[in-house]
Design a protein around this motif. Structure first.
Motif, PDB file in Angstrom:
ATOM      1  N   GLN A 113      21.937  33.291  -0.561  1.00  0.00           N
ATOM      2  CA  GLN A 113      23.178  32.514  -0.565  1.00  0.00           C
ATOM      3  C   GLN A 113      23.633  32.237   0.862  1.00  0.00           C
ATOM      4  N   LYS A 114      23.537  33.246   1.716  1.00  0.00           N
ATOM      5  CA  LYS A 114      23.941  33.068   3.107  1.00  0.00           C
ATOM      6  C   LYS A 114      23.037  32.059   3.805  1.00  0.00           C
ATOM      7  N   ARG A 143      21.443  29.526   2.371  1.00  0.00           N
ATOM      8  CA  ARG A 143      21.808  28.190   1.872  1.00  0.00           C
ATOM      9  C   ARG A 143      23.088  27.713   2.529  1.00  0.00           C
ATOM     10  N   GLN A 144      24.031  28.616   2.684  1.00  0.00           N
ATOM     11  CA  GLN A 144      25.296  28.246   3.310  1.00  0.00           C
ATOM     12  C   GLN A 144      25.062  27.842   4.772  1.00  0.00           C
ATOM     13  N   GLN A 145      24.259  28.606   5.473  1.00  0.00           N
ATOM     14  CA  GLN A 145      23.982  28.287   6.874  1.00  0.00           C
ATOM     15  C   GLN A 145      23.269  26.931   6.986  1.00  0.00           C
ATOM     16  N   ALA A 149      23.586  24.427   4.912  1.00  0.00           N
ATOM     17  CA  ALA A 149      24.609  23.414   4.644  1.00  0.00           C
ATOM     18  C   ALA A 149      25.495  23.206   5.867  1.00  0.00           C
ATOM     19  N   VAL A 150      25.881  24.282   6.532  1.00  0.00           N
ATOM     20  CA  VAL A 150      26.691  24.177   7.749  1.00  0.00           C
ATOM     21  C   VAL A 150      25.951  23.348   8.798  1.00  0.00           C
ATOM     22  N   HIS A 172      35.220  20.370   4.709  1.00  0.00           N
ATOM     23  CA  HIS A 172      34.365  21.180   3.826  1.00  0.00           C
ATOM     24  C   HIS A 172      34.626  22.663   4.071  1.00  0.00           C
ATOM     25  N   TYR A 185      32.791  25.217   4.028  1.00  0.00           N
ATOM     26  CA  TYR A 185      31.803  25.892   4.881  1.00  0.00           C
ATOM     27  C   TYR A 185      32.115  25.688   6.350  1.00  0.00           C
ATOM     28  N   LEU A 186      32.644  24.522   6.707  1.00  0.00           N
ATOM     29  CA  LEU A 186      32.944  24.254   8.109  1.00  0.00           C
ATOM     30  C   LEU A 186      34.292  24.823   8.519  1.00  0.00           C
ATOM     31  N   ALA A 233      35.601  27.459   7.320  1.00  0.00           N
ATOM     32  CA  ALA A 233      35.528  28.926   7.295  1.00  0.00           C
ATOM     33  C   ALA A 233      34.826  29.486   8.516  1.00  0.00           C
ATOM     34  N   CYS A 234      34.149  28.601   9.286  1.00  0.00           N
ATOM     35  CA  CYS A 234      33.413  29.076  10.465  1.00  0.00           C
ATOM     36  C   CYS A 234      34.378  29.362  11.606  1.00  0.00           C
TER      37      CYS A 234
END
Length: 108
Positions: free
Chosen positions: A5-6, A8-10, A12-13, A101, A103-104, A106-107
């Motif tokens: 999951q991490k 995939r998230q990375q 996507a980021v 988004h 994901y962005l 939250a960074c």
């Protein structure tokens, strides 16, 4: 799954960040080309942006950019400018959505 999951998230980021880095200047270049009446440059930039819309699933943006390409291919500057107004709105909408988004945002 091959990616965690991490992972995939990375991915996507990275994809969304790359889209922002490339699409924003191309959008400005596109507006400049329309203002100059450089239809060949408009077609090329619209083609690039249409292709960039696929990986982030921005189907409306892809459609708008393909319509812009078609309008400019005919050599009618007025039609090209009218189509650019709609394509520019589509790009602005996608850029806002990508910037917002989760994901962005939250960074750190």
């Amino acid at each position: 799954s091959e990616f965690s999951q991490k992972g995939r998230q990375q991915f996507a980021v990275e994809l969304l960040t790359l889209f922002l880095e490339l699409a924003e200047p191309k959008g400005r270049d596109l507006a400049d080309a329309v203002a100059r009446g450089d239809l060949a440059a408009v077609r090329g930039l619209a083609h690039d942006l249409a292709g960039m819309s696929g990986p982030i699933r921005a189907e409306g943006l892809g459609r708008a950019m393909r319509q812009l390409q078609d309008a400019c291919r005919e050599g009618d500057l007025a039609a090209c400018r009218k189509s650019h107004a709609l394509a520019g709105q589509a790009l602005a909408t996608v850029l806002r959505a990508v910037r917002a988004h989760p994901y962005l945002t939250a960074c750190p």
